[in-house]
Scaffold this motif. Structure first.
Motif, PDB file in Angstrom:
ATOM      1  N   LEU A   1     -38.034 -34.662 -22.992  1.00  0.00           N
ATOM      2  CA  LEU A   1     -37.236 -34.644 -21.765  1.00  0.00           C
ATOM      3  C   LEU A   1     -36.218 -35.781 -21.740  1.00  0.00           C
ATOM      4  O   LEU A   1     -35.073 -35.592 -21.313  1.00  0.00           O
ATOM      5  CB  LEU A   1     -38.150 -34.716 -20.533  1.00  0.00           C
ATOM      6  CG  LEU A   1     -39.038 -33.501 -20.302  1.00  0.00           C
ATOM      7  CD1 LEU A   1     -40.022 -33.773 -19.173  1.00  0.00           C
ATOM      8  CD2 LEU A   1     -38.218 -32.247 -20.036  1.00  0.00           C
ATOM      9  N   GLU A   2     -36.624 -36.951 -22.208  1.00  0.00           N
ATOM     10  CA  GLU A   2     -35.693 -38.083 -22.256  1.00  0.00           C
ATOM     11  C   GLU A   2     -34.561 -37.819 -23.251  1.00  0.00           C
ATOM     12  O   GLU A   2     -33.424 -38.246 -23.041  1.00  0.00           O
ATOM     13  CB  GLU A   2     -36.432 -39.370 -22.576  1.00  0.00           C
ATOM     14  CG  GLU A   2     -37.289 -39.831 -21.422  1.00  0.00           C
ATOM     15  CD  GLU A   2     -38.043 -41.115 -21.685  1.00  0.00           C
ATOM     16  OE1 GLU A   2     -37.822 -41.758 -22.729  1.00  0.00           O
ATOM     17  OE2 GLU A   2     -38.865 -41.482 -20.820  1.00  0.00           O
ATOM     18  N   VAL A  10     -32.238 -35.142 -21.364  1.00  0.00           N
ATOM     19  CA  VAL A  10     -31.480 -35.653 -20.222  1.00  0.00           C
ATOM     20  C   VAL A  10     -30.241 -36.435 -20.673  1.00  0.00           C
ATOM     21  O   VAL A  10     -29.284 -36.571 -19.917  1.00  0.00           O
ATOM     22  CB  VAL A  10     -32.378 -36.472 -19.263  1.00  0.00           C
ATOM     23  CG1 VAL A  10     -32.566 -37.900 -19.757  1.00  0.00           C
ATOM     24  CG2 VAL A  10     -31.824 -36.445 -17.849  1.00  0.00           C
ATOM     25  N   ARG A  43     -35.701 -27.519 -16.287  1.00  0.00           N
ATOM     26  CA  ARG A  43     -35.061 -28.194 -15.152  1.00  0.00           C
ATOM     27  C   ARG A  43     -36.126 -28.796 -14.236  1.00  0.00           C
ATOM     28  O   ARG A  43     -36.021 -29.941 -13.803  1.00  0.00           O
ATOM     29  CB  ARG A  43     -34.191 -27.182 -14.406  1.00  0.00           C
ATOM     30  CG  ARG A  43     -33.328 -27.804 -13.337  1.00  0.00           C
ATOM     31  CD  ARG A  43     -32.471 -26.759 -12.653  1.00  0.00           C
ATOM     32  NE  ARG A  43     -33.322 -25.835 -11.925  1.00  0.00           N
ATOM     33  CZ  ARG A  43     -33.164 -24.521 -11.864  1.00  0.00           C
ATOM     34  NH1 ARG A  43     -32.180 -23.937 -12.518  1.00  0.00           N
ATOM     35  NH2 ARG A  43     -33.972 -23.764 -11.162  1.00  0.00           N
ATOM     36  N   TYR A  64     -39.214 -29.695 -15.037  1.00  0.00           N
ATOM     37  CA  TYR A  64     -39.839 -30.839 -15.725  1.00  0.00           C
ATOM     38  C   TYR A  64     -38.968 -32.088 -15.612  1.00  0.00           C
ATOM     39  O   TYR A  64     -39.481 -33.193 -15.427  1.00  0.00           O
ATOM     40  CB  TYR A  64     -40.075 -30.526 -17.196  1.00  0.00           C
ATOM     41  CG  TYR A  64     -41.187 -29.556 -17.487  1.00  0.00           C
ATOM     42  CD1 TYR A  64     -42.382 -29.556 -16.781  1.00  0.00           C
ATOM     43  CD2 TYR A  64     -41.047 -28.626 -18.514  1.00  0.00           C
ATOM     44  CE1 TYR A  64     -43.399 -28.668 -17.061  1.00  0.00           C
ATOM     45  CE2 TYR A  64     -42.061 -27.723 -18.810  1.00  0.00           C
ATOM     46  CZ  TYR A  64     -43.236 -27.752 -18.078  1.00  0.00           C
ATOM     47  OH  TYR A  64     -44.228 -26.864 -18.361  1.00  0.00           O
ATOM     48  N   LEU A  65     -37.656 -31.934 -15.742  1.00  0.00           N
ATOM     49  CA  LEU A  65     -36.748 -33.084 -15.633  1.00  0.00           C
ATOM     50  C   LEU A  65     -36.820 -33.710 -14.240  1.00  0.00           C
ATOM     51  O   LEU A  65     -36.816 -34.939 -14.100  1.00  0.00           O
ATOM     52  CB  LEU A  65     -35.311 -32.675 -15.973  1.00  0.00           C
ATOM     53  CG  LEU A  65     -35.044 -32.376 -17.438  1.00  0.00           C
ATOM     54  CD1 LEU A  65     -33.701 -31.678 -17.605  1.00  0.00           C
ATOM     55  CD2 LEU A  65     -35.097 -33.640 -18.275  1.00  0.00           C
ATOM     56  N   LEU A  96     -36.255 -37.823 -14.056  1.00  0.00           N
ATOM     57  CA  LEU A  96     -35.070 -37.988 -14.886  1.00  0.00           C
ATOM     58  C   LEU A  96     -33.831 -37.353 -14.261  1.00  0.00           C
ATOM     59  O   LEU A  96     -32.705 -37.692 -14.611  1.00  0.00           O
ATOM     60  CB  LEU A  96     -35.314 -37.393 -16.282  1.00  0.00           C
ATOM     61  CG  LEU A  96     -36.421 -38.091 -17.069  1.00  0.00           C
ATOM     62  CD1 LEU A  96     -36.760 -37.304 -18.323  1.00  0.00           C
ATOM     63  CD2 LEU A  96     -36.016 -39.509 -17.415  1.00  0.00           C
ATOM     64  N   ARG A 108     -28.319 -36.810 -12.945  1.00  0.00           N
ATOM     65  CA  ARG A 108     -29.244 -37.577 -13.795  1.00  0.00           C
ATOM     66  C   ARG A 108     -29.556 -38.906 -13.142  1.00  0.00           C
ATOM     67  O   ARG A 108     -28.656 -39.627 -12.691  1.00  0.00           O
ATOM     68  CB  ARG A 108     -28.582 -37.796 -15.156  1.00  0.00           C
ATOM     69  CG  ARG A 108     -29.429 -38.623 -16.095  1.00  0.00           C
ATOM     70  CD  ARG A 108     -28.720 -38.798 -17.407  1.00  0.00           C
ATOM     71  NE  ARG A 108     -29.372 -39.837 -18.192  1.00  0.00           N
ATOM     72  CZ  ARG A 108     -28.912 -40.291 -19.322  1.00  0.00           C
ATOM     73  NH1 ARG A 108     -27.797 -39.798 -19.840  1.00  0.00           N
ATOM     74  NH2 ARG A 108     -29.558 -41.235 -19.979  1.00  0.00           N
TER      75      ARG A 108
END
Length: 92
Positions: A33-34, A37, A67, A69-70, A75, A85
């Motif tokens: 995820l990082e 993003v 989306r 999960y972010l 994040l 972000r």
């Protein structure tokens, strides 16, 4: 897509950097995820359809979960259908 992915998430990506499958382990999923993003400019506000277009380039099968999960990971944030972000690595 962007910079070379971290070694720990390479088994989950194809040669073009698209997601083959999501990691089951939370730590590896967080690294993924990082990585994802970073495709978004910090603080730039975007409508959902633009965010979805970016995420579909990574994961055509289930960009909606990506989306979510972010957002759950802190994040990205959203308000009234606008996303931006809020976390992840930023090069200075």
């Amino acid at each position: 897509m962007h910079d070379e992915p971290p070694t720990v998430i390479r088994p989950f990506l194809d040669k073009e950097g698209r997601i083959i499958r999501l990691p089951a382990r939370a730590g590896k999923r967080r690294v993924l995820l990082e990585y994802i993003v970073c495709a978004f400019e910090p603080g730039v506000r975007m409508p959902e359809r633009e965010v979805d277009a970016v995420l579909r380039a990574f994961y055509e099968h289930d960009w909606v979960s990506l989306r979510r999960y972010l957002i759950d990971a802190g994040l990205m944030e959203r308000e009234n259908g606008i996303y931006w972000r809020t976390g992840g690595y930023v090069e200075v």
